[in-house]
Design an enzyme around this catalytic site. Sequence first.
Site, PDB file in Angstrom:
ATOM      1  N   LYS A   1      -6.336 -11.067  -7.591  1.00 51.86           N
ATOM      2  CA  LYS A   1      -7.491 -11.129  -6.707  1.00 51.86           C
ATOM      3  C   LYS A   1      -8.519 -10.068  -7.098  1.00 51.86           C
ATOM      4  CE  LYS A   1      -8.644 -10.932  -1.787  1.00 51.86           C
ATOM      5  NZ  LYS A   1      -8.163 -10.575  -0.450  1.00 51.86           N
TER       6      LYS A   1
ATOM      7  N   LYS B   1     -11.635  -4.012  -5.089  1.00 54.08           N
ATOM      8  CA  LYS B   1     -12.380  -2.774  -5.299  1.00 54.08           C
ATOM      9  C   LYS B   1     -11.483  -1.662  -5.830  1.00 54.08           C
ATOM     10  CE  LYS B   1     -12.096  -2.189  -0.281  1.00 54.08           C
ATOM     11  NZ  LYS B   1     -12.893  -2.359   0.933  1.00 54.08           N
TER      12      LYS B   1
ATOM     13  N   LYS C   1       0.815  -1.217   0.000  1.00 59.57           N
ATOM     14  CA  LYS C   1       0.000   0.000   0.000  1.00 59.57           C
ATOM     15  C   LYS C   1       0.850   1.269   0.000  1.00 59.57           C
ATOM     16  CE  LYS C   1      -4.179  -1.920   2.089  1.00 59.57           C
ATOM     17  NZ  LYS C   1      -5.169  -1.832   3.185  1.00 59.57           N
TER      18      LYS C   1
END
Length: 345
Positions: free
Chosen positions: A207, A210, A115
């Site tokens: 995967k 969103k 991230k």
Amino acid sequence: MATFKPLVFSGMQPSGDLHLGNYLGALVNWVRMQETHDCIYCVVDMHAITVWQEPAALQKAIREVTAVYIAAGVDPRRSVIFNQSQVHEHAELAWVFNCVARMGWMSRMTQFKEKAGKDRENASLGLFAYPSLMAADILVYRATHVPVGEDQKQHLELTRDIAIKFNHDYGERIAALGHGDAFFPVTEPVIMGPATRVMSLRDGTKKMSKSDPSDYARINLTDDADTIAQKIRKARTDSEALPSEEKGLEGRAEADNLVGIFAALSGRTKADVLAEFGGGQFSGFKSALADVAVAKLAPITGEVKRLVADPAEIDRILKGGADRARAIAAPVMAAVKDIVGFVRS
């Protein structure tokens, strides 16, 4: 040996639309587990702000995620549903755990590396430290089991490490205060279901997420029936026919993903699905998959829309859940303060 009452805890962040991967990988299991366990399901809004969120959008997302929980079958009368920030004991225990966890443990967390990317110096301290808040989320209820996806197993390992170190560091004090040989349980992961890892509809090696720039990579739990069917029809496949046995799915990521989704949505095994559709082309299979997906997901979508239209009712449910959660967390946090040596009036 200390024994702990079985209790399940899990939560999701209110950041972006929840999707089919969240439903099959988590919510289906949450609904199932409330039949056999005491369950606490949290909307982890404090985690969401590790990356800046527009405040009004965050409030909307908290209510939408709560609506998805309920529409998917999590019963607020049977399970505890609340948003994390309403129970201050999460943040209090997280600070204690910041002082128990080691910098090296945090530095190894792969999700922080992913991230923060190359610009780690500008990442928030919260993004670095949030695994200790995740440990607090779980252990402030002394939860014994957490249903997790594969990508969360590392964070649960950290939770276990923190519990073990706390129990070791304060072992004499824990015993002296009558808590036995351990205050916190070493929480166990629960991984269930044939499609715990749902992949992107555009790339079967990634995967479902969103954050994917293509909305066609995922089926959102707010999509209507036509959109669900269209996304499945456009899902990426290969040119070969479907195999008749599971071994034939090896090396065919997109085919394996769609068969797994069909199996999970219909409550069957991959072998059963291939016994019916093996040898056929994807066009017919996708049509059947679209029917199954719409039948399963469209009612959830409708219920989400109904619930979101009444934010006062959602807020009432969250407050009631927070009151129930605090009744469990408060005595745990009070005991932690006594264990570490804080003075309480």
